[in-house]
Design an enzyme around this catalytic site. Structure first.
Site, PDB file in Angstrom:
ATOM      1  N   ARG A 157       4.612  34.372  36.140  1.00 39.32           N
ATOM      2  CA  ARG A 157       5.419  35.589  36.074  1.00 39.32           C
ATOM      3  C   ARG A 157       5.904  36.007  37.459  1.00 39.32           C
ATOM      4  NH1 ARG A 157       1.693  39.735  33.174  1.00 39.32           N
ATOM      5  NH2 ARG A 157       3.460  41.123  33.621  1.00 39.32           N
TER       6      ARG A 157
ATOM      7  N   ARG B  43      -6.744  31.646  29.656  1.00 38.30           N
ATOM      8  CA  ARG B  43      -6.742  33.014  29.129  1.00 38.30           C
ATOM      9  C   ARG B  43      -5.403  33.686  29.424  1.00 38.30           C
ATOM     10  NH1 ARG B  43     -12.482  35.006  31.516  1.00 38.30           N
ATOM     11  NH2 ARG B  43     -11.556  34.025  33.341  1.00 38.30           N
TER      12      ARG B  43
ATOM     13  N   ASP C  32      -2.642  36.904  29.296  1.00 38.74           N
ATOM     14  CA  ASP C  32      -2.681  38.343  29.501  1.00 38.74           C
ATOM     15  C   ASP C  32      -2.111  39.097  28.303  1.00 38.74           C
ATOM     16  OD1 ASP C  32      -3.773  38.165  32.061  1.00 38.74           O
ATOM     17  OD2 ASP C  32      -1.811  38.058  33.023  1.00 38.74           O
TER      18      ASP C  32
END
Length: 257
Positions: free
Chosen positions: A200, A50, A52
């Site tokens: 990230r 999934r 973001d």
């Protein structure tokens, strides 16, 4: 009930992420609505990972079950036609019929991500929303040296979102490579699975090395601290791409047409 594996590409900029949300349109929502319009069935797609809000995909993988055995090219083209009619920036690149034991998430052996940084003074005219613009000069060599210090199996608490729901912070990072080509720096990451915001977080910390705020060894020191407060700034979502997923060869039963 036939099961289909879909390889999906999308521009994450207009979406609140892959998963259905109350605060905006999701990629999953767009695809499930397209399937319902073409097949007349309400389905629930399961994905490999999934993403973001704002994160893009070149090779996201999802699976779904349909009541009828459609040709794989029909599944691909019909979903794409309805996505286009709805104005969605999502495309099914390939569709394959697979066995009932295939699961887009649980059958995955490895996931691959790409992060793009535009490293020049001038802002992007064409890549806005698709890369991170860093105007100060970055040392890609120092970033690559730092990246190699966090490979392998570790407790990645430092590089994990505070709201991460994974039961353990331990992951095995197989690849973290930094390379420069002209004004663009790319970071490629591969692992069986990642923690929430792990890529990230790693990229944001590597940027601290690249601009000289951290020495390369600071990356390993941050990892060993197991403290989220030691992480560098979180890199923006719009520079991140879900590139591809590896599966065992036996999961594929028929090629996309």
């Amino acid at each position: 009930m036939p099961r289909y594996k879909l390889t999906v590409e999308y521009d994450g900029f207009p979406y609140v992420g892959w998963q259905w949300q109350d605060n905006g349109r999701a990629v999953q929502q767009a695809m499930e609505e397209a399937v319902e319009r073409f097949a007349g069935e309400r389905v629930r797609l399961q994905c490999a990972g999934r993403t973001d809000t704002g994160v893009h995909a070149l090779g996201q993988v999802a699976h779904l079950d349909l009541a009828d055995a459609w040709r794989t090219d029909t599944v691909r083209d019909a979903i794409n036609a309805h996505l286009k009619l709805a104005g969605d920036r999502v495309a099914v690149v390939t569709a394959e019929q697979v066995g009932a034991g295939f699961d887009a998430r649980h059958s995955a052996l490895k996931r691959h991500y790409l992060y793009r940084i535009l490293n020049r003074r001038a802002p992007p005219a064409l890549g806005h929303g698709r890369l991170w613009h860093v105007p100060r000069r970055l040392d890609a060599g120092a970033m690559q040296a730092a990246a190699q210090l966090v490979l392998g199996q570790h407790d990645f608490t430092t590089f994990r979102a505070a709201e991460c729901q994974a039961s353990s912070p331990v992951r095995t990072l197989d690849v973290l490579d930094v390379a420069r080509s002209g004004d663009e720096i790319t970071v490629r990451a591969s692992a069986r699975s990642f923690l929430h915001h792990q890529v990230r977080s790693l990229v944001g910390s590597l940027e601290q090395v690249g601009c000289g705020r951290w020495p390369p060894a600071g990356m390993r020191a941050a990892l060993d601290a197991r403290d989220r407060r030691r992480c560098g700034p979180l890199a923006p979502a719009h520079g991140l791409y879900f590139v591809s997923v590896d599966y065992p060869p036996a999961t594929r039963e028929s090629a996309a047409k």
